[in-house]
Design a protein around this motif. Structure first.
Motif, mmCIF file in Angstrom:
data_model
loop_
_atom_site.group_PDB
_atom_site.id
_atom_site.type_symbol
_atom_site.label_atom_id
_atom_site.label_comp_id
_atom_site.label_asym_id
_atom_site.label_seq_id
_atom_site.Cartn_x
_atom_site.Cartn_y
_atom_site.Cartn_z
ATOM 1 N N SER A 19 28.511 41.761 32.502
ATOM 2 C CA SER A 19 29.476 42.946 32.230
ATOM 3 C C SER A 19 30.234 43.384 33.524
ATOM 4 O O SER A 19 31.622 43.168 33.505
ATOM 5 C CB SER A 19 28.923 44.421 31.771
ATOM 6 O OG SER A 19 28.273 44.048 30.435
ATOM 7 N N ILE A 20 29.645 43.459 34.544
ATOM 8 C CA ILE A 20 30.437 43.542 35.880
ATOM 9 C C ILE A 20 31.054 42.353 36.367
ATOM 10 O O ILE A 20 32.364 42.413 36.723
ATOM 11 C CB ILE A 20 29.383 44.065 37.091
ATOM 12 C CG1 ILE A 20 28.543 45.323 36.561
ATOM 13 C CG2 ILE A 20 29.933 44.126 38.364
ATOM 14 C CD1 ILE A 20 27.651 45.869 37.613
ATOM 15 N N GLU A 21 30.454 41.055 36.218
ATOM 16 C CA GLU A 21 31.366 39.806 36.643
ATOM 17 C C GLU A 21 32.576 39.948 35.652
ATOM 18 O O GLU A 21 33.304 39.616 35.990
ATOM 19 C CB GLU A 21 30.280 38.791 36.399
ATOM 20 C CG GLU A 21 29.250 38.656 37.401
ATOM 21 C CD GLU A 21 28.185 37.390 37.016
ATOM 22 O OE1 GLU A 21 28.667 36.657 35.929
ATOM 23 O OE2 GLU A 21 27.241 37.528 37.406
ATOM 24 N N TYR A 22 32.242 39.960 34.324
ATOM 25 C CA TYR A 22 33.524 40.135 33.442
ATOM 26 C C TYR A 22 34.629 40.967 33.668
ATOM 27 O O TYR A 22 35.752 40.539 33.800
ATOM 28 C CB TYR A 22 33.076 40.064 32.070
ATOM 29 C CG TYR A 22 34.165 39.702 30.935
ATOM 30 C CD1 TYR A 22 34.487 38.528 30.886
ATOM 31 C CD2 TYR A 22 35.220 40.581 30.361
ATOM 32 C CE1 TYR A 22 35.469 38.143 29.955
ATOM 33 C CE2 TYR A 22 36.187 40.630 29.691
ATOM 34 C CZ TYR A 22 36.406 39.112 29.263
ATOM 35 O OH TYR A 22 37.337 38.833 28.544
ATOM 36 N N TYR A 23 34.050 42.356 34.066
ATOM 37 C CA TYR A 23 35.097 43.202 34.440
ATOM 38 C C TYR A 23 35.849 42.926 35.739
ATOM 39 O O TYR A 23 37.434 43.226 35.583
ATOM 40 C CB TYR A 23 34.208 44.538 34.713
ATOM 41 C CG TYR A 23 35.145 45.803 34.997
ATOM 42 C CD1 TYR A 23 35.621 46.720 33.978
ATOM 43 C CD2 TYR A 23 35.440 46.228 36.191
ATOM 44 C CE1 TYR A 23 36.169 47.693 34.206
ATOM 45 C CE2 TYR A 23 36.201 47.369 36.432
ATOM 46 C CZ TYR A 23 36.684 48.143 35.519
ATOM 47 O OH TYR A 23 37.122 49.282 35.645
ATOM 48 N N ALA A 24 35.381 42.237 36.712
ATOM 49 C CA ALA A 24 36.102 41.677 37.774
ATOM 50 C C ALA A 24 36.626 40.524 37.793
ATOM 51 O O ALA A 24 37.391 40.061 38.728
ATOM 52 C CB ALA A 24 35.083 41.774 39.129
ATOM 53 N N SER A 25 36.543 39.759 36.524
ATOM 54 C CA SER A 25 36.983 38.467 36.643
ATOM 55 C C SER A 25 38.502 38.346 36.381
ATOM 56 O O SER A 25 39.159 39.250 36.102
ATOM 57 C CB SER A 25 36.259 37.863 35.495
ATOM 58 O OG SER A 25 36.813 38.166 34.227
ATOM 59 N N ASP A 26 39.033 37.245 36.330
ATOM 60 C CA ASP A 26 40.640 36.837 35.881
ATOM 61 C C ASP A 26 40.989 37.380 34.861
ATOM 62 O O ASP A 26 42.012 37.919 34.408
ATOM 63 C CB ASP A 26 40.729 35.448 35.910
ATOM 64 C CG ASP A 26 40.762 34.748 37.388
ATOM 65 O OD1 ASP A 26 40.783 35.565 38.390
ATOM 66 O OD2 ASP A 26 40.815 33.445 37.364
ATOM 67 N N ASP A 27 39.901 37.327 33.699
ATOM 68 C CA ASP A 27 40.149 38.071 32.307
ATOM 69 C C ASP A 27 39.998 39.247 32.392
ATOM 70 O O ASP A 27 40.338 40.028 31.240
ATOM 71 C CB ASP A 27 39.205 37.366 31.264
ATOM 72 C CG ASP A 27 39.629 35.976 30.880
ATOM 73 O OD1 ASP A 27 40.842 35.542 31.515
ATOM 74 O OD2 ASP A 27 38.948 35.234 30.432
ATOM 75 N N GLY A 28 39.433 39.872 33.394
ATOM 76 C CA GLY A 28 39.521 41.437 33.291
ATOM 77 C C GLY A 28 40.368 42.272 34.593
ATOM 78 O O GLY A 28 41.557 41.909 34.355
ATOM 79 N N LEU A 29 39.917 42.845 35.628
ATOM 80 C CA LEU A 29 40.682 43.516 36.514
ATOM 81 C C LEU A 29 41.016 42.689 37.558
ATOM 82 O O LEU A 29 41.738 42.870 38.469
ATOM 83 C CB LEU A 29 40.195 44.993 37.013
ATOM 84 C CG LEU A 29 40.090 45.770 35.792
ATOM 85 C CD1 LEU A 29 39.866 47.200 36.321
ATOM 86 C CD2 LEU A 29 41.334 45.917 34.926
ATOM 87 N N ASP A 30 40.481 41.322 37.570
ATOM 88 C CA ASP A 30 40.958 40.474 38.681
ATOM 89 C C ASP A 30 40.254 40.848 40.306
ATOM 90 O O ASP A 30 41.522 40.991 41.110
ATOM 91 C CB ASP A 30 42.383 39.652 38.622
ATOM 92 C CG ASP A 30 42.587 38.820 39.280
ATOM 93 O OD1 ASP A 30 41.795 37.952 39.993
ATOM 94 O OD2 ASP A 30 43.729 38.289 39.651
ATOM 95 N N LEU A 31 39.110 41.323 40.207
ATOM 96 C CA LEU A 31 38.703 42.013 41.647
ATOM 97 C C LEU A 31 38.414 40.650 42.612
ATOM 98 O O LEU A 31 37.322 40.345 42.146
ATOM 99 C CB LEU A 31 37.766 42.765 41.356
ATOM 100 C CG LEU A 31 38.046 44.102 40.329
ATOM 101 C CD1 LEU A 31 36.879 44.923 40.507
ATOM 102 C CD2 LEU A 31 39.109 44.845 40.755
ATOM 103 N N GLU A 32 39.091 40.344 43.398
ATOM 104 C CA GLU A 32 38.792 39.509 44.430
ATOM 105 C C GLU A 32 37.625 39.863 45.292
ATOM 106 O O GLU A 32 37.409 40.977 45.632
ATOM 107 C CB GLU A 32 39.817 38.834 45.342
ATOM 108 C CG GLU A 32 41.204 38.494 44.682
ATOM 109 C CD GLU A 32 41.081 37.092 44.731
ATOM 110 O OE1 GLU A 32 40.636 36.459 45.841
ATOM 111 O OE2 GLU A 32 41.860 36.351 44.066
ATOM 112 N N GLY A 33 36.653 38.797 45.435
ATOM 113 C CA GLY A 33 35.325 39.184 46.131
ATOM 114 C C GLY A 33 34.191 39.457 45.361
ATOM 115 O O GLY A 33 33.121 39.954 45.801
ATOM 116 N N LEU A 34 34.359 39.819 43.886
ATOM 117 C CA LEU A 34 33.405 40.193 43.101
ATOM 118 C C LEU A 34 33.107 38.954 42.392
ATOM 119 O O LEU A 34 33.489 39.026 41.063
ATOM 120 C CB LEU A 34 33.585 41.436 42.260
ATOM 121 C CG LEU A 34 33.081 42.724 42.925
ATOM 122 C CD1 LEU A 34 33.508 43.702 42.114
ATOM 123 C CD2 LEU A 34 31.515 42.556 43.212
#
Length: 698
Positions: free
Chosen positions: A460-475
């Motif tokens: 869930s955290i990986e997806y939240y931070a992924s390109d399809d989510g909020l795109d958080l670099e470094g996560l």
């Protein structure tokens, strides 16, 4: 002399029926401690030899553990650590990088072929040049070849093959492998450099892959990759936790050489070096060919991977006369096996838990060639399909690749010898990650643990931070796992509670990487609505559906209210049918999900979506975006394209019309664009293209 000698029993009390109750450490004089350490080291080495080389242990495992623990306690208390102590097998301190070391003598490859006529040609050449010979036939192990150097009986260094002239010094890692003796036994040469093959046993490989899959990690493709990836770890304690073994099969150099290769191999066990039990000596090349055919038949029954057999001239003098080329030794030839093709046994089944709790059974296979790719796992999809195909562990199955990408089990070719003809694999009742109940939903199965399940939490955290989510670099996958394992993330909302000190205290995190991640998180407090909806991981709501929902409802509160109170209204949205509407309703109706979303909303305020459907100016055009745009988010740019009839996809293909590259673009997408001859636009060029169609970009 080895402790196996009879007089040694009287001298060392820790060999046969050793005591496991010891005097308290605090009452032991240092002199007595040193004496006990010497005896324990000698005894533990002998027990290692009995276990790994002779396969004939003379004490129980728990007794060995007690001796080992006492030795380690004495070394720690009295500061008696030694590089060649058996206790080094538990791993040492991490190292920064491997040192490159030149081999004692070049570790060359050998000529090889899978054709019997090439083997006969090898024999003809050998006999022309040196006359009649005997051959030693050995399995060709599919592992990692290494040089082990012993001086005065102590392991001085272990070096990977590298380019054949020099390799990486991995001594600290090699010391953690049980079948690598720290000291030699018996009447050994003063100097000895031997070649061995480090490998991961097949059953241990499958068990290790099963653990990786159930932890949400990517499994290794085959035992050789697992071995290579392990032996080059910078942390020896990681290597110590992985199941590696070694077979020794050649003398590279020694202060006292035997006359024949066979005699060398006979001496290896006396020194504590493990030799494969399937070595044979033959005096005719046809017997060597027959040996290879017998090993091919026995291949699946072995506990380790082999990919052929090696035929070596036995006599050392004849070997020297034959010499070597720049690439390979001329006294040996590898008779290769054909690759396994499509049909292979199922060694085990692992259970993979997805982001939404979906349970996917994964068949762990004996590695097999499928369309030129080595496959060691295949999807079994769901319990209903397993029952339909009647698949069980031990069955031989045919494996195919869907769309030449995802391997799957097509059919059972032969039931396992010990399996009931109608038996098939049954999913466990409880999740292997969190022990929550597994429940069936039609043909599917789901873990009921929700975000209390580490596998679902991580994904869930990986997806939240992924390109399809909020795109958080470094996560990425690795960093999320590290943060979850460290107890810093127990929910998605915990991302917004991270402190610089939390990150810099972890291995691999510096001030810069910590600052970069915190800046990414800080910038995500007001995400575009579509990005936020996608990032939540609602089943069947990816970026495209999220943008349609954002366009239709405008605010997060409106989407949530519709999902909770009027789910039928969701069906009016493009890309949302009855099934998807029901999934959205179920997501928000879940108390656990509602609480998790509320916790995130304590930190995040999704922006309203003001975009409405425009015209069809971009109809027929497909865009892909990469990198960061300066004055708007990628999601807003994608919304604009789709609002005016175009398509925005996540990957470049032959159907892509434009790749829009912002700051720090992904290299893969740029490479794909070059390969597919797709035009690459920067942000200004993208704006100009839209302006030509009368579209204004905010």
């Amino acid at each position: 002399m080895s402790l196996a000698d009879e007089n040694a029993d009287e001298e060392n009390p820790y060999l046969r029926e050793p005591p496991t109750e010891f005097d308290p450490i605090e009452k032991l004089p240092e002199k007595r401690a040193r004496e006990q350490v010497a005896l324990l080291r000698e005894a533990v080495r002998e027990h290692d030899r009995r276990y790994y080389v002779e396969n004939d242990p003379i004490i129980a495992d728990r007794t060995y553990d007690a001796l080992f623990a006492r030795l380690r306690e004495l070394e720690d208390t009295f500061d008696l650590a030694s590089p060649d102590s058996p206790t080094r097998s538990v791993g040492g301190e991490p190292i920064e990088e491997f040192e490159t070391v030149e081999h004692v003598t070049p570790m060359l490859s050998i000529d090889q072929s899978g054709e019997p006529e090439d083997v006969r040609d090898f024999d003809d050449r050998v006999r022309r040049e040196v006359g009649e010979v005997e051959y030693v036939c050995e399995p060709k192990f599919d592992g990692v070849s290494m040089e082990f150097v012993y001086e005065d009986g102590s392991l001085e260094r272990a070096v990977t093959r590298g380019d054949g002239r020099e390799g990486d010094d991995v001594t600290a890692n090699a010391r953690t492998i049980g079948s690598v003796p720290q000291r030699l036994h018996g009447d050994y040469p003063e100097f000895l450099a031997v070649r061995g093959e480090v490998y991961m046993p097949k059953d241990a490989f499958q068990a290790h892959n099963r653990e990786r899959i159930e932890r949400g990690e990517e499994p290794f493709a085959n035992p050789r990759n697992a071995t290579a990836g392990t032996i080059r770890q910078l942390d020896p304690s990681v290597v110590a936790d992985r199941p590696l073994e070694v077979f020794y099969f050649d003398v590279l150099e020694a202060s006292d050489l035997e006359d024949s290769h066979r005699e060398e191999l006979e001496r290896f066990p006396e020194w504590g070096l493990r030799v494969n039990e399937h070595v044979e000596t033959v005096d005719d090349i046809e017997d060597a060919i027959d040996y290879r055919d017998r090993m091919l038949e026995a291949r699946d029954e072995l506990g380790y991977e082999i990919d052929g057999t090696v035929i070596k001239v036995d006599d050392r003098k004849a070997r020297d006369e034959l010499g070597r080329t720049a690439r390979h030794d001329r006294y040996a030839f590898a008779y290769k096996f054909p690759p396994r093709a499509e049909v292979t046994p199922i060694a085990d089944v692992a259970v993979q838990i997805g982001r939404t709790g979906r349970v996917t059974p994964v068949a762990l296979l004996e590695p097999v060639d499928v369309g030129g790719v080595t496959v060691s796992r295949a999807s079994l999809h769901n319990p209903e399909e397993i029952a339909e195909k009647n698949v069980a562990v031990g069955d031989t199955v045919r494996v195919q690749r869907a769309g030449d990408v995802i391997p799957y089990v097509e059919e059972v070719v032969e039931k396992g010898a010990e399996n009931d003809p109608e038996s098939h694999y049954e999913l466990p009742d409880h999740c292997p990650v969190c022990d929550s109940a597994i429940e069936r939903d039609g043909p599917m199965a789901f873990c009921t643990g929700g975000l209390a399940c580490d596998a679902q939490l991580r994904r869930s955290i990986e997806y939240y931070a992924s390109d399809d989510g909020l795109d958080l670099e470094g996560l990425g996958e690795r960093s999320v796992r590290q943060l979850v394992d460290a107890g810093l993330l127990e929910s998605v909302a915990d991302l917004y509670e991270l402190e610089r000190e939390d990150l810099t205290a972890l291995e691999g995190w510096g001030e810069k990487s910590a600052a970069n991640l915190l800046a990414e998180i800080e910038a995500s407090h007001e995400p575009p609505l579509a990005d936020f909806l996608s990032a939540l991981g609602i089943p069947h709501v990816g970026p495209t559906t999220a943008r349609e929902l954002a366009r239709e409802f405008g605010t997060f509160e409106a989407v949530r209210e519709a999902a909770e109170d009027e789910p039928e209204s969701l069906e009016d949205v493009d890309d949302v049918g009855g099934t998807v509407a029901e999934q959205i309703h179920d997501f928000f109706a879940s108390e656990a999900n509602a609480a998790a979303v509320d916790d995130v909303l304590e930190h995040v305020s999704p922006k309203e979506s003001a975009l409405e459907s425009g015209g069809d100016e971009l109809e027929g055009l497909t865009f892909v975006f990469t990198g960061s745009l300066e004055e708007l988010t990628r999601s807003e740019a994608q919304e604009t394209v789709e609002a005016h009839g175009g398509s925005a996809t996540g990957s470049v293909s032959g159907n892509t019309d434009y790749l829009v590259a912002g700051e720090s673009p992904g290299q893969t997408k740029l490479d794909d664009a070059e390969a597919e001859d797709v035009p690459v636009l920067d942000e200004d060029e993208f704006r100009e293209l839209l302006a030509e169609q009368g579209i204004e970009l905010g």
